[in-house]
Write a protein that holds these residues in place. Structure first.
Motif, PDB file in Angstrom:
ATOM      1  N   PHE A 113      10.161 -15.250  22.485  1.00  0.00           N
ATOM      2  CA  PHE A 113      10.862 -15.936  21.400  1.00  0.00           C
ATOM      3  C   PHE A 113      10.663 -15.167  20.085  1.00  0.00           C
ATOM      4  O   PHE A 113      11.599 -14.988  19.310  1.00  0.00           O
ATOM      5  N   HIS A 114       9.444 -14.704  19.871  1.00  0.00           N
ATOM      6  CA  HIS A 114       9.137 -13.935  18.657  1.00  0.00           C
ATOM      7  C   HIS A 114       9.974 -12.663  18.596  1.00  0.00           C
ATOM      8  O   HIS A 114      10.510 -12.318  17.520  1.00  0.00           O
ATOM      9  N   ASN A 117      13.607 -13.337  17.799  1.00  0.00           N
ATOM     10  CA  ASN A 117      13.745 -13.674  16.385  1.00  0.00           C
ATOM     11  C   ASN A 117      13.585 -12.426  15.509  1.00  0.00           C
ATOM     12  O   ASN A 117      14.317 -12.221  14.534  1.00  0.00           O
ATOM     13  N   GLN A 118      12.633 -11.563  15.880  1.00  0.00           N
ATOM     14  CA  GLN A 118      12.366 -10.359  15.088  1.00  0.00           C
ATOM     15  C   GLN A 118      13.565  -9.423  15.078  1.00  0.00           C
ATOM     16  O   GLN A 118      13.860  -8.790  14.054  1.00  0.00           O
ATOM     17  N   ILE A 122      18.906 -14.099  17.855  1.00  0.00           N
ATOM     18  CA  ILE A 122      19.303 -15.510  17.834  1.00  0.00           C
ATOM     19  C   ILE A 122      20.522 -15.694  16.934  1.00  0.00           C
ATOM     20  O   ILE A 122      21.497 -16.363  17.306  1.00  0.00           O
ATOM     21  N   GLU A 123      20.493 -15.061  15.785  1.00  0.00           N
ATOM     22  CA  GLU A 123      21.612 -15.177  14.843  1.00  0.00           C
ATOM     23  C   GLU A 123      22.801 -14.342  15.295  1.00  0.00           C
ATOM     24  O   GLU A 123      23.951 -14.799  15.242  1.00  0.00           O
ATOM     25  N   MET A 129      18.580 -22.397  19.435  1.00  0.00           N
ATOM     26  CA  MET A 129      17.140 -22.185  19.571  1.00  0.00           C
ATOM     27  C   MET A 129      16.512 -23.149  20.575  1.00  0.00           C
ATOM     28  O   MET A 129      15.548 -22.807  21.261  1.00  0.00           O
TER      29      MET A 129
END
Length: 428
Positions: A113-114, A117-118, A122-123, A129
Motif C-alpha cells: 500500500f505504501h 501511494n509513493q 492510487i491517484e 483506497m
C-alpha cells in the motif's frame, strides 16, 4: 479470456482420480502445521478450491477458533517504528522480518500500500483506497502462514526487492506507470496460495491443479489465476474498460509465469543474447516487459544476495519446507524429490549448489545490464554468503570425520597412488 477463474466458495467437490498414481488425501491447508494441531485427514473433506487458505479461515470460524485479524490495530509505538522503516524501504539491507513483526504480521499489506501511494498509482489509476486495501488483505490472507518459506513475508520481501530494482536508473527513467503497477502487483501475488510443495509433488500425487494446467507451470498458473480471481472479486479495476482489464490480467500472467524456475535457462539465454547484441531498447514496450520479467525473477531468488543475517534465515526456511515435503513423500512411500531428503542433504549443500548454478549466472547478467552500486553490492553479498556456507560445511565435515590410525610409509605410498591413478589404469 480467463474462463476458469472462479469466485471462491466454501462449496467444492471431490478431485477427480485420474492417472496411474492414486490420489493422496493430503490437505494442503494444514500441510505445514504442527503435528499436534493437525487431525486425521479425510479425502472427502478435501475440496477443489481456488484458495486453500480461505476455506481454512472459514472452517476455523465455524469451529469458534480465533483467527489472525489482518486489520488488527497496532500499538502506536510499533506503528511509529514501522513508518520509520518504510522511509528506508529502498535500502537493500531492509530487514523484512523485523518489519513483519512491527506490523503484527501485516507486512505485505502495509508495504505494498505504501509503495502504491509513493508512486502515485492510487491517484493515477483512480483506485478506490478501500478496494485496494481489501484486495491486499485478501492477497495476504491467501498466502499460507504455516509455510516456512512460501508465505506472505516472502511475497513482501520480493515486493521490496522489486521496488529496489524499479528505482535503478535504466528502469526508473523508462518504465511507465502501468509498468510500475504491474511490477508491484506481480511481486505481491507471484506465489499466491502456494501449497508449500513443488510442482513435481502435485504431479505425482495426481493433484487436480496438475491436471488442470496439464503439468505445465502448475504452481505459476495457479498463482496467476488466483491473483486474477482476487482482482475481480475486489473490483479493484472494475472502473477501467474491459479491454484494459483483460490486457492487464494477461501481462500480470506473463510476469508471474516467468518465475517458473524450470524455464530459467530459457529466460537467461534470451537475456544474454540481448546483452551480447546490445539491442535492448526500453522505449520498446516488449523490451520493457521482458526486463520486468527478469527483474521479478531476480527479486524472487535474491535471498542469497542479501546480508548474511537475512540470507541465512531464508536459506533455513526454504530448506525446512523442502525437508517437510520429503518427510511427506517418505510417509506415503513416494520417491523423494531432489533436495528434499533431510538424511542426505544439508542447508549448506543446497545453498551452495543453488548459488552456483542458478543465482550467480542470473545476477551476473543482471549486473551486465544494470552496472550500478546495487548490482555490485548483491554480487558482493552473494560471494560472502557462498563463502560462509562453504566454511560451515568444512567445519561440519571436520567435526564428523572419523579418526584413523597413523599409516605406515608403505601404506601412505599405496594410498597416494590409488588416489592419482584412475580405476583400471596401469602404472608406467
Amino acid at each position: 479470456m480467463l474462463g476458469d477463474v472462479r469466485v471462491r466458495s466454501r462449496v467444492g467437490f471431490e478431485p477427480e482420480r485420474r492417472g496411474s498414481h492414486p490420489y493422496l488425501p493430503i490437505d494442503f491447508r494444514i500441510l505445514h502445521c504442527q503435528p499436534e494441531s493437525a487431525g486425521p485427514v479425510s479425502s472427502r473433506k478435501i475440496r477443489r478450491l481456488l484458495s486453500f487458505q480461505r476455506y481454512l479461515h472459514c472452517s476455523r470460524a465455524s469451529r469458534g477458533v480465533a483467527t489472525h485479524n489482518p486489520l488488527h490495530i497496532l500499538d502506536h509505538d510499533y506503528t511509529g517504528q514501522a513508518k520509520c522503516m518504510l522511509e528506508k524501504v529502498g535500502s537493500w539491507n531492509f530487514d523484512i522480518f523485523l518489519f513483519d513483526r512491527l506490523t503484527n504480521g501485516n507486512s505485505l499489506v502495509n508495504l505494498t500500500f505504501h509503495l502504491f501511494n509513493q508512486y502515485g498509482l492510487i491517484e493515477l489509476f483512480q483506485l478506490d483506497m478501500v478496494k485496494l486495501r481489501r484486495f491486499l488483505v485478501m492477497v495476504q490472507e491467501d498466502y499460507h502462514r504455516q509455510n516456512p518459506y512460501h508465505n506472505a513475508v516472502h511475497a513482501t520481501d520480493v515486493t521490496q526487492a522489486m521496488y529496489c530494482y524499479l528505482r535503478e536508473p535504466k528502469l526508473s527513467k523508462s518504465l511507465t506507470s502501468c509498468d510500475l503497477l504491474l511490477g508491484l502487483l506481480a511481486a505481491a501475488t507471484h506465489d499466491l496460495d502456494h501449497p508449500g510443495v513443488s510442482q513435481s509433488f502435485l504431479i505425482k500425487t495426481n493433484h487436480y491443479l496438475a491436471a488442470l494446467y496439464r503439468n505445465t507451470s502448475v504452481l505459476e498458473n495457479h498463482h496467476w489465476r488466483s491473483a486474477v480471481g482476487l482482482l475481480r472479486e475486489s473490483g479493484l479495476f472494475s472502473h477501467l474498460p474491459l479491454e484494459d482489464r483483460l490486457n492487464m490480467e494477461r501481462q500480470l500472467g506473463s510476469l508471474i509465469l516467468a518465475t517458473d524456475i524450470s524455464r530459467q535457462n530459457e529466460y537467461l539465454s534470451k537475456f544474454r543474447e540481448h546483452l551480447d547484441k546490445e539491442d535492448l531498447c526500453l522505449g520498446n514496450a516488449g523490451h520493457r516487459h521482458f526486463i520486468l520479467q527478469m527483474a521479478l525473477k531476480c527479486a524472487d531468488i535474491c535471498n542469497p544476495c542479501r546480508p548474511w543475517e537475512l540470507s541465512k534465515q531464508w536459506s533455513e526456511r526454504v530448506t525446512d519446507e523442502f525437508f517437510h515435503q520429503g518427510d511427506v513423500e517418505k510417509k506415503h512411500r513416494l520417491e523423494v524429490s531432489p533436495l528434499c531428503d533431510r538424511q542426505t542433504n544439508s542447508v549448506g549443500q543446497i545453498q551452495i549448489g543453488f548459488m552456483t548454478y542458478v543465482v550467480e549466472p542470473l545476477f551476473n547478467e543482471w549486473a551486465r545490464f544494470s552496472d550500478t552500486r546495487l548490482s555490485r553490492t548483491m554480487l558482493g553479498y552473494l560471494g560472502l554468503n557462498k563463502a560462509g556456507w562453504s566454511g560451515m560445511l568444512e567445519e561440519q565435515q571436520a567435526a564428523v570425520a572419523p579418526e584413523t590410525d597413523p599409516a605406515t610409509p608403505d601404506d601412505d605410498d599405496d594410498d597416494a597412488n590409488s588416489k592419482v591413478l584412475p580405476q583400471g589404469s596401469e602404472e608406467s
